[in-house]
Design a protein around this motif. Structure first.
Motif, short mmCIF file in Angstrom:
data_model
loop_
_atom_site.label_atom_id
_atom_site.label_comp_id
_atom_site.label_asym_id
_atom_site.label_seq_id
_atom_site.Cartn_x
_atom_site.Cartn_y
_atom_site.Cartn_z
N GLY A 31 47.34 40.92 40.24
CA GLY A 31 48.29 40.85 41.35
C GLY A 31 47.61 41.12 42.68
O GLY A 31 47.84 40.42 43.67
N SER A 32 46.74 42.12 42.71
CA SER A 32 46.00 42.44 43.94
C SER A 32 45.08 41.30 44.33
O SER A 32 44.93 40.99 45.52
N ILE A 33 44.47 40.66 43.35
CA ILE A 33 43.55 39.55 43.65
C ILE A 33 44.32 38.35 44.21
O ILE A 33 43.84 37.69 45.13
N PHE A 34 45.52 38.10 43.73
CA PHE A 34 46.35 37.05 44.33
C PHE A 34 46.60 37.36 45.81
O PHE A 34 46.51 36.49 46.67
N ARG A 35 46.94 38.61 46.10
CA ARG A 35 47.19 39.00 47.50
C ARG A 35 45.95 38.88 48.35
O ARG A 35 46.00 38.41 49.49
N LEU A 36 44.81 39.29 47.82
CA LEU A 36 43.56 39.15 48.55
C LEU A 36 43.23 37.69 48.81
O LEU A 36 42.79 37.32 49.90
N ALA A 37 43.44 36.85 47.79
CA ALA A 37 43.17 35.41 47.94
C ALA A 37 44.01 34.83 49.06
O ALA A 37 43.53 34.03 49.88
N ASP A 38 45.27 35.23 49.13
CA ASP A 38 46.14 34.77 50.20
C ASP A 38 45.66 35.31 51.55
O ASP A 38 45.53 34.56 52.53
N ALA A 39 45.35 36.58 51.63
CA ALA A 39 44.96 37.23 52.88
C ALA A 39 43.66 36.66 53.44
O ALA A 39 43.51 36.55 54.66
N PHE A 40 42.74 36.29 52.56
CA PHE A 40 41.42 35.80 53.01
C PHE A 40 41.29 34.29 52.93
O PHE A 40 40.18 33.77 53.05
N GLY A 41 42.37 33.57 52.74
CA GLY A 41 42.32 32.11 52.78
C GLY A 41 41.47 31.48 51.70
O GLY A 41 40.80 30.47 51.93
N VAL A 42 41.52 32.06 50.51
CA VAL A 42 40.76 31.52 49.37
C VAL A 42 41.42 30.23 48.90
O VAL A 42 42.64 30.13 48.84
N GLN A 43 40.60 29.25 48.58
CA GLN A 43 41.09 27.94 48.13
C GLN A 43 41.86 28.01 46.82
O GLN A 43 42.93 27.42 46.68
N LYS A 44 41.27 28.73 45.85
CA LYS A 44 41.85 28.72 44.51
C LYS A 44 41.27 29.85 43.69
O LYS A 44 40.16 30.30 43.93
N LEU A 45 42.03 30.28 42.68
CA LEU A 45 41.55 31.22 41.66
C LEU A 45 41.33 30.43 40.38
O LEU A 45 42.14 29.57 40.03
N ILE A 46 40.26 30.76 39.67
CA ILE A 46 40.03 30.20 38.34
C ILE A 46 39.93 31.38 37.38
O ILE A 46 39.05 32.23 37.53
N PHE A 47 40.85 31.42 36.43
CA PHE A 47 40.82 32.45 35.39
C PHE A 47 40.02 31.90 34.22
O PHE A 47 40.34 30.84 33.69
N HIS A 48 38.99 32.64 33.84
CA HIS A 48 38.13 32.25 32.71
C HIS A 48 38.36 33.25 31.58
O HIS A 48 38.28 34.47 31.79
N GLY A 49 38.64 32.75 30.39
CA GLY A 49 38.82 33.64 29.24
C GLY A 49 40.25 34.11 29.10
O GLY A 49 41.11 33.37 28.66
N THR A 50 40.51 35.33 29.50
CA THR A 50 41.83 35.94 29.35
C THR A 50 42.87 35.24 30.22
O THR A 50 42.67 35.05 31.41
N VAL A 51 43.97 34.86 29.60
CA VAL A 51 45.07 34.20 30.31
C VAL A 51 45.94 35.27 30.96
O VAL A 51 46.39 36.20 30.30
N PRO A 52 46.18 35.17 32.27
CA PRO A 52 47.00 36.19 32.94
C PRO A 52 48.47 36.08 32.54
O PRO A 52 48.97 34.98 32.33
N ASN A 53 49.12 37.21 32.44
CA ASN A 53 50.55 37.24 32.13
C ASN A 53 51.33 37.19 33.43
O ASN A 53 51.63 38.22 34.03
N LEU A 54 51.65 35.98 33.87
CA LEU A 54 52.33 35.81 35.15
C LEU A 54 53.79 36.25 35.12
O LEU A 54 54.44 36.30 36.16
#
Length: 167
Positions: A31-54
């Motif tokens: 959840g924090s990484i989603f917020r950071l990605a938004d705050a810092f204008g990150v293009q995209k997140l790629i989850f490798h391995g473990t599937v996040p429980n959205l």
């Protein structure tokens, strides 16, 4: 007077940065990484391995709706995606303490596009992923511990990286 989301004058920007999250499992960290990605204008997140429980309430509370606005993909094995991104000009950079890593405060732009890798909360970036990285950076720490929370370390890294990208 404190400003709100609607009254800040921050410029809405997106940077050529993709985060590769190598088996990150904590719903609060995700959840924090989603917020950071938004705050810092990150293009995209790629989850490798473990599937996040959205559907996790903890993730949703921490993300503050950014899990609905930040682009992301999930791969059990991101090897093909990594290859495709590297072939399209992304420089793969790990946030990990290694024998070759440099301090993130000395970050230098070596490519126009960055694939920034963060690793599992307990084990860091896996050897499988680390061997594909072009470079590695670490955060200099002054206490006895040699690790930091993954979301906090990404916040520091993204700050340093976007500072260079904006200059």
């Amino acid at each position: 007077m404190q400003l709100t989301h609607d009254t800040t004058n921050f410029e809405n920007k997106q940077f050529p940065v993709i985060l590769l999250l190598d088996n990150i499992t904590s719903e609060a960290n995700i959840g924090s990484i989603f917020r950071l990605a938004d705050a810092f204008g990150v293009q995209k997140l790629i989850f490798h391995g473990t599937v996040p429980n959205l559907n996790s309430n903890r993730l949703k509370r921490t993300a503050r709706n950014t899990h609905n606005t930040v682009d992301f993909e999930v791969f059990e094995d991101a090897t093909q995606a990594i290859g495709d991104l590297k072939n399209s000009g992304y420089k793969m950079t790990a946030m990990e303490i290694t024998s070759e890593s440099k301090p993130i405060s000395n970050f230098q732009l070596e490519a126009e596009k960055i694939l920034l890798v963060a690793g599992n909360e307990r084990h860091g970036v896996s050897e499988e992923i680390l061997k594909n990285c072009d470079t590695a950076y670490h955060i200099e720490m002054f206490g006895k511990n040699s690790s930091m929370n993954v979301a906090q370390s990404l916040g520091i890294a993204l700050y340093e990286i976007t500072k260079v990208l904006c200059s």
